[in-house]
Design a protein around this motif. Sequence first.
Motif, mmCIF file in Angstrom:
data_model
loop_
_atom_site.group_PDB
_atom_site.id
_atom_site.type_symbol
_atom_site.label_atom_id
_atom_site.label_comp_id
_atom_site.label_asym_id
_atom_site.label_seq_id
_atom_site.Cartn_x
_atom_site.Cartn_y
_atom_site.Cartn_z
ATOM 1 N N SER A 31 0.824 -1.208 0.000
ATOM 2 C CA SER A 31 0.000 0.000 0.000
ATOM 3 C C SER A 31 0.859 1.259 0.000
ATOM 4 O O SER A 31 0.544 2.242 -0.672
ATOM 5 N N VAL A 32 1.934 1.237 0.773
ATOM 6 C CA VAL A 32 2.829 2.395 0.838
ATOM 7 C C VAL A 32 3.476 2.649 -0.512
ATOM 8 O O VAL A 32 3.670 3.805 -0.922
ATOM 9 N N ARG A 33 3.813 1.585 -1.218
ATOM 10 C CA ARG A 33 4.460 1.748 -2.528
ATOM 11 C C ARG A 33 3.490 2.299 -3.565
ATOM 12 O O ARG A 33 3.894 2.991 -4.494
ATOM 13 N N LEU A 34 2.197 1.990 -3.420
ATOM 14 C CA LEU A 34 1.187 2.501 -4.357
ATOM 15 C C LEU A 34 0.694 3.852 -3.850
ATOM 16 O O LEU A 34 -0.428 4.000 -3.365
ATOM 17 N N ARG A 35 1.548 4.867 -3.984
ATOM 18 C CA ARG A 35 1.238 6.161 -3.386
ATOM 19 C C ARG A 35 0.021 6.821 -4.014
ATOM 20 O O ARG A 35 -0.748 7.516 -3.337
ATOM 21 N N ASP A 36 -0.177 6.633 -5.323
ATOM 22 C CA ASP A 36 -1.331 7.257 -5.964
ATOM 23 C C ASP A 36 -2.638 6.707 -5.411
ATOM 24 O O ASP A 36 -3.585 7.449 -5.154
ATOM 25 N N VAL A 37 -2.677 5.392 -5.183
ATOM 26 C CA VAL A 37 -3.875 4.777 -4.618
ATOM 27 C C VAL A 37 -4.093 5.257 -3.189
ATOM 28 O O VAL A 37 -5.222 5.568 -2.778
ATOM 29 N N LEU A 38 -3.014 5.362 -2.432
ATOM 30 C CA LEU A 38 -3.112 5.812 -1.039
ATOM 31 C C LEU A 38 -3.618 7.250 -0.970
ATOM 32 O O LEU A 38 -4.487 7.580 -0.148
ATOM 33 N N ILE A 39 -3.103 8.092 -1.844
ATOM 34 C CA ILE A 39 -3.515 9.504 -1.844
ATOM 35 C C ILE A 39 -4.984 9.645 -2.237
ATOM 36 O O ILE A 39 -5.749 10.377 -1.610
ATOM 37 N N LEU A 40 -5.388 8.916 -3.286
ATOM 38 C CA LEU A 40 -6.781 8.991 -3.722
ATOM 39 C C LEU A 40 -7.727 8.438 -2.657
ATOM 40 O O LEU A 40 -8.831 8.968 -2.468
ATOM 41 N N SER A 41 -7.299 7.380 -1.956
ATOM 42 C CA SER A 41 -8.129 6.817 -0.887
ATOM 43 C C SER A 41 -8.325 7.816 0.241
ATOM 44 O O SER A 41 -9.383 7.856 0.879
ATOM 45 N N ALA A 42 -7.304 8.630 0.493
ATOM 46 C CA ALA A 42 -7.408 9.645 1.539
ATOM 47 C C ALA A 42 -8.229 10.845 1.081
ATOM 48 O O ALA A 42 -8.949 11.457 1.881
ATOM 49 N N LEU A 43 -8.138 11.180 -0.203
ATOM 50 C CA LEU A 43 -8.822 12.365 -0.708
ATOM 51 C C LEU A 43 -10.321 12.151 -0.886
ATOM 52 O O LEU A 43 -11.104 13.086 -0.700
ATOM 53 N N GLN A 44 -10.727 10.943 -1.251
ATOM 54 C CA GLN A 44 -12.138 10.708 -1.559
ATOM 55 C C GLN A 44 -13.077 11.090 -0.412
ATOM 56 O O GLN A 44 -14.038 11.843 -0.620
ATOM 57 N N PRO A 45 -12.857 10.605 0.814
ATOM 58 C CA PRO A 45 -13.777 11.005 1.898
ATOM 59 C C PRO A 45 -13.696 12.495 2.227
ATOM 60 O O PRO A 45 -14.698 13.092 2.649
ATOM 61 N N ILE A 46 -12.530 13.105 2.035
ATOM 62 C CA ILE A 46 -12.406 14.539 2.293
ATOM 63 C C ILE A 46 -13.214 15.333 1.265
ATOM 64 O O ILE A 46 -13.857 16.331 1.594
ATOM 65 N N ILE A 47 -13.205 14.867 0.015
ATOM 66 C CA ILE A 47 -14.004 15.516 -1.027
ATOM 67 C C ILE A 47 -15.490 15.409 -0.695
ATOM 68 O O ILE A 47 -16.248 16.385 -0.823
ATOM 69 N N PHE A 48 -15.941 14.208 -0.246
ATOM 70 C CA PHE A 48 -17.332 14.045 0.182
ATOM 71 C C PHE A 48 -17.660 15.034 1.299
ATOM 72 O O PHE A 48 -18.720 15.666 1.312
ATOM 73 N N MET A 49 -16.736 15.157 2.244
ATOM 74 C CA MET A 49 -16.941 16.040 3.383
ATOM 75 C C MET A 49 -17.132 17.478 2.920
ATOM 76 O O MET A 49 -18.077 18.166 3.344
ATOM 77 N N LEU A 50 -16.265 17.950 2.042
ATOM 78 C CA LEU A 50 -16.330 19.327 1.569
ATOM 79 C C LEU A 50 -17.590 19.568 0.737
ATOM 80 O O LEU A 50 -18.236 20.624 0.862
ATOM 81 N N LEU A 51 -17.944 18.613 -0.110
ATOM 82 C CA LEU A 51 -19.133 18.768 -0.945
ATOM 83 C C LEU A 51 -20.386 18.915 -0.101
ATOM 84 O O LEU A 51 -21.193 19.840 -0.296
#
Length: 276
Positions: A31-51
Amino acid sequence: MNATTAIPASHRLRRTLAHAGVLARRDLLASVRLRDVLILSALQPIIFMLLFLYVFGGAIEAALPAAAGGAYVNWLIPGILAQFAVFSASATAYGLHKDRETGVIDRFRSLPMARAAVLIGRTASDLVRSGVILLLQLAVGLLLGFRPQNLLGLVAALGLALAFGYACSWIMATIGLAVRNTEAIQATVYSVVFPLTLLSSVFLPTRTMPGWLRAFADHQPVSVIANALRGLILGPGALPPGESITGQAVLALGWTAAILAVVVPVAIRTYQHAVS
C-alpha cells in the motif's frame, strides 16, 4: 506403528496469527508503494466532506438537533466517519481480487500456511490503513470547525468506526473472491455501499424522510453506527428521541459482531473454493 499427534488449538491459533502478521506487513508495504492509490483513498472522503458541508450544509442546518450547535460540520463529521468505515472496506475486495488474478493466492496456497491467514492478514492491513485515513479525516474536520463534546467519547467512536469497517472488510473479501470480473466487483460494491450510506442518517436526520423510507433508514446498520458515533461524540442530544448512547453503542457492537459471525466463515469457505 504410526502415531498421529493432534496439534493443540492454541498452537494452531498462534500459527495462524503469525502467518497473518507476515501477510499484513506485506500488504501494508504494498500500500505504501502505491502512493497514488493511497492519496486517492485519503482524498475521496475529504471531497465528500467538503461537498456536503458547503453545498448542502446551509439547507440542512435548520433540520439539525440542538446538540449540533447549529453547525452542520458537527453533524456531518461523525456521519462521514461512519460512511468511510463502509467505503474503505472495498479495498479488501479489490486487493484480494488482484492477488487472485496475478496468481499470488495460488503461490500462498503452495506454502505451508494457515488458509485463514490470507484473509486475516488482508483485513488487518486494510484496518491499519483505514485508521490512518480516519485520523486524517478527523484532522480536516477540526480545521473546518468540527468540535467534539467528549474526548473519551471521540476515542470510543473512532474505535467503533474501525470495528464496523473491519466487519465490512470481510463482506468485501467474500465479494472479491466470489466475483471474477473487476468491473462486476465495482458494480457489486457500489450497489451495496451507496444505497446503505445515502439511505441512512449519515448526512441528515432521518425524520426528514418519508415514513416508509424512514422505517428502513432508522434500523439499517449504517444508521445505527452513525447514531452511535454522534451520541459518543456530541452527546445524547444528537440521538433520535428515546434512544440512549449506551443503547446505540451496544446495538452498533451487536451489528458488528453479527456481521463477523456470519460472514467470516462464509469468506473463509469462499477462499477455499476459490483456490481449490
